[in-house]
Scaffold this active site. Structure first.
Site, mmCIF file in Angstrom:
data_model
loop_
_atom_site.group_PDB
_atom_site.id
_atom_site.type_symbol
_atom_site.label_atom_id
_atom_site.label_comp_id
_atom_site.label_asym_id
_atom_site.label_seq_id
_atom_site.Cartn_x
_atom_site.Cartn_y
_atom_site.Cartn_z
ATOM 1 C CB ALA A 206 -0.964 0.051 1.186
ATOM 2 N N GLY B 255 0.619 -5.171 0.674
ATOM 3 C CA GLY B 255 -0.492 -5.169 0.122
ATOM 4 C C GLY B 255 -0.144 -5.688 -1.279
ATOM 5 C CD GLU C 163 -2.051 -7.550 2.901
ATOM 6 O OE1 GLU C 163 -1.673 -6.318 2.516
ATOM 7 O OE2 GLU C 163 -2.518 -7.537 4.131
ATOM 8 C CD GLU D 67 1.722 -5.493 5.934
ATOM 9 O OE1 GLU D 67 2.657 -6.392 6.287
ATOM 10 O OE2 GLU D 67 0.976 -5.672 4.975
HETATM 11 N N1 CAA Z 1 4.517 3.226 -0.639
HETATM 12 C C1 CAA Z 1 5.256 4.490 -1.390
HETATM 13 N N2 CAA Z 1 6.098 4.375 -1.846
HETATM 14 C C2 CAA Z 1 7.071 3.369 -1.995
HETATM 15 C C3 CAA Z 1 6.708 2.091 -1.394
HETATM 16 C C4 CAA Z 1 5.229 1.910 -0.879
HETATM 17 N N3 CAA Z 1 4.975 0.828 -0.136
HETATM 18 N N4 CAA Z 1 7.592 1.381 -1.440
HETATM 19 C C5 CAA Z 1 8.615 1.833 -2.385
HETATM 20 N N5 CAA Z 1 8.332 3.213 -2.642
HETATM 21 C C6 CAA Z 1 9.002 4.063 -3.361
HETATM 22 C C7 CAA Z 1 10.177 4.734 -2.602
HETATM 23 O O1 CAA Z 1 9.563 5.668 -1.445
HETATM 24 C C8 CAA Z 1 11.019 5.257 -3.507
HETATM 25 O O2 CAA Z 1 10.542 6.586 -3.897
HETATM 26 P P1 CAA Z 1 11.417 7.641 -4.104
HETATM 27 O O3 CAA Z 1 12.381 7.385 -5.371
HETATM 28 O O4 CAA Z 1 10.733 8.967 -4.255
HETATM 29 O O5 CAA Z 1 12.046 7.906 -2.556
HETATM 30 C C9 CAA Z 1 10.795 4.216 -4.786
HETATM 31 O O6 CAA Z 1 9.572 3.474 -4.446
HETATM 32 C C10 CAA Z 1 11.921 3.210 -4.620
HETATM 33 O O7 CAA Z 1 12.003 2.689 -3.363
HETATM 34 P P2 CAA Z 1 13.468 2.483 -2.945
HETATM 35 O O8 CAA Z 1 14.377 3.568 -3.130
HETATM 36 O O9 CAA Z 1 13.074 2.183 -1.345
HETATM 37 O O10 CAA Z 1 14.087 1.016 -3.398
HETATM 38 P P3 CAA Z 1 14.861 0.133 -2.714
HETATM 39 O O11 CAA Z 1 15.538 -0.874 -3.951
HETATM 40 O O12 CAA Z 1 15.963 0.796 -2.002
HETATM 41 O O13 CAA Z 1 14.024 -0.731 -1.717
HETATM 42 C C11 CAA Z 1 12.245 -2.085 -1.106
HETATM 43 C C12 CAA Z 1 13.128 -1.511 -2.334
HETATM 44 C C13 CAA Z 1 12.614 -2.966 -0.222
HETATM 45 C C14 CAA Z 1 10.832 -2.480 -1.617
HETATM 46 C C15 CAA Z 1 11.664 -0.765 -0.354
HETATM 47 O O14 CAA Z 1 11.334 0.218 -1.121
HETATM 48 C C16 CAA Z 1 10.518 -1.038 0.833
HETATM 49 O O15 CAA Z 1 10.897 -1.517 1.752
HETATM 50 N N6 CAA Z 1 9.251 -0.548 0.376
HETATM 51 C C17 CAA Z 1 7.992 -0.611 1.399
HETATM 52 C C18 CAA Z 1 7.610 -1.931 1.672
HETATM 53 C C19 CAA Z 1 6.695 -2.005 2.761
HETATM 54 O O16 CAA Z 1 6.583 -1.582 3.907
HETATM 55 N N7 CAA Z 1 5.391 -2.244 2.144
HETATM 56 C C20 CAA Z 1 4.183 -2.428 3.252
HETATM 57 C C21 CAA Z 1 3.518 -1.209 2.912
HETATM 58 S S1 CAA Z 1 2.031 -1.029 4.397
HETATM 59 C C22 CAA Z 1 0.815 -2.237 3.589
HETATM 60 O O17 CAA Z 1 1.123 -2.582 2.470
HETATM 61 C C23 CAA Z 1 -0.478 -2.375 4.414
HETATM 62 C C24 CAA Z 1 -1.421 -3.262 4.175
HETATM 63 O O18 CAA Z 1 -1.250 -4.372 4.497
HETATM 64 C C25 CAA Z 1 -2.179 -2.845 2.979
#
Ligand code: CAA
Length: 260
Positions: A66, A111, A114, A134
């Protein structure tokens, strides 16, 4: 129709939907949800479309979750007031009776994992990585991770994933029963389309019924499920496609389906 956050292509009887926010690793914001609900409703309503494939754009992510940036400043009470995340199940999963496949091409986190699990089955690239991270954000899965992941891989792995937030690679996901097949990344969409075309070529009522029956196994007792299965078999036995399917087998030819 053009969408803001997804691409939709019809390939014969298969609809290919691609989440298209590669700069945000295909994070699922409310526009993605609105676009997917619309695209899947169009797919569901079109009798010529028989199966769909959902994938992510780029080689890095199916969907990294998400959209954290959308949720970060949202007032807390709004999540409850709006029943945040409810539409994924009520307007996408439950509204789609036709089969669809998730083709996971990289990170499927939160998400993203999911949504992949909302599909009828998952075909993963060898580069795919699944996770429910999460907990690291101070929350828990909200779109089915704690429930669908546990049903898919069992308590031990689901607890491990949800409590540590670690990722599972494609091989572990296949061993654990989360994905049905693993293929090289370069072949992923072609393989998923091939599987979808095979489903699209099946008798359409039988495809709906098989999906419904497998899903019923998660919602009911064994006795009720077996009864439901027999009744559905008996109903299908009265269709024109059953008569054609069995005649075609006996006559050693391909069946021609009417969907009735
Ligand atoms: N939401 C918004 N933006 C996201 C995102 C997310 N879930 N995941 C990645 N992005 C964005 C980053 O902010 C970044 O944007 P900017 O260039 O503007 O800074 C871009 O995508 C590239 O990401 P990274 O620079 O972080 O890439 P990376 O290769 O260093 O890392 C990753 C990759 C490990 C997937 C890392 O991006 C990450 O950990 N993302 C979040 C994963 C996460 O926590 N997901 C769960 C979200 S909560 C949820 O989903 C709730 C639910 O149950 C529905």
């Amino acid at each position: 129709m053009d969408y803001e956050t997804i691409l939709v292509e019809q390939k014969g009887a298969v609809t290919l939907v691609t989440i298209n926010r590669p700069q945000a690793l295909n994070a699922l914001n409310s526009q993605v949800l609105a676009d997917l609900i619309h695209a899947f409703a169009v797919f569901e309503a079109d009798p010529a479309q028989r199966c769909a494939v959902l994938t992510g754009s780029g080689d890095k992510a199916f969907a990294a979750g998400a959209d954290i940036k959308e949720m970060a400043d949202k007032p807390g009470a709004d999540f409850y007031a709006q029943d945040f995340f409810a539409d994924w199940t009520s307007k996408l999963v439950k509204a789609t009776r036709k089969p669809w496949i998730a083709a996971v091409n990289g990170f499927a986190l939160g998400g993203g994992c999911e949504v992949a699990m909302m599909a009828d089955f998952i075909i993963a690239a060898d580069t795919a990585r699944f996770g429910q991270p999460e907990i690291k954000l101070g929350v828990a899965p909200g779109m089915g991770g704690s429930q669908r992941l546990t049903r898919a891989v069992g308590k031990a792995k689901a607890m491990d994933m949800c409590l540590t937030g670690r990722m599972m690679d494609a091989a572990e996901a296949e061993r654990g029963g989360l994905v049905s097949r693993v293929v090289p990344l370069a072949d992923l969409v072609a393989e998923a389309l091939k599987a979808a075309e095979a489903i699209a070529a099946m008798p359409p009522l039988a495809a709906l019924a098989n999906k419904e029956l497998v899903n019923a196994a998660f919602e009911t007792t064994l006795d009720q499920g077996l009864l439901h299965e027999r009744r559905v078999f008996q109903i299908l036995a009265a269709t024109a496609d059953k008569a054609e399917g069995m005649a075609a087998f006996v006559e050693k030819r391909a069946g021609v389906w009417q969907g009735r």
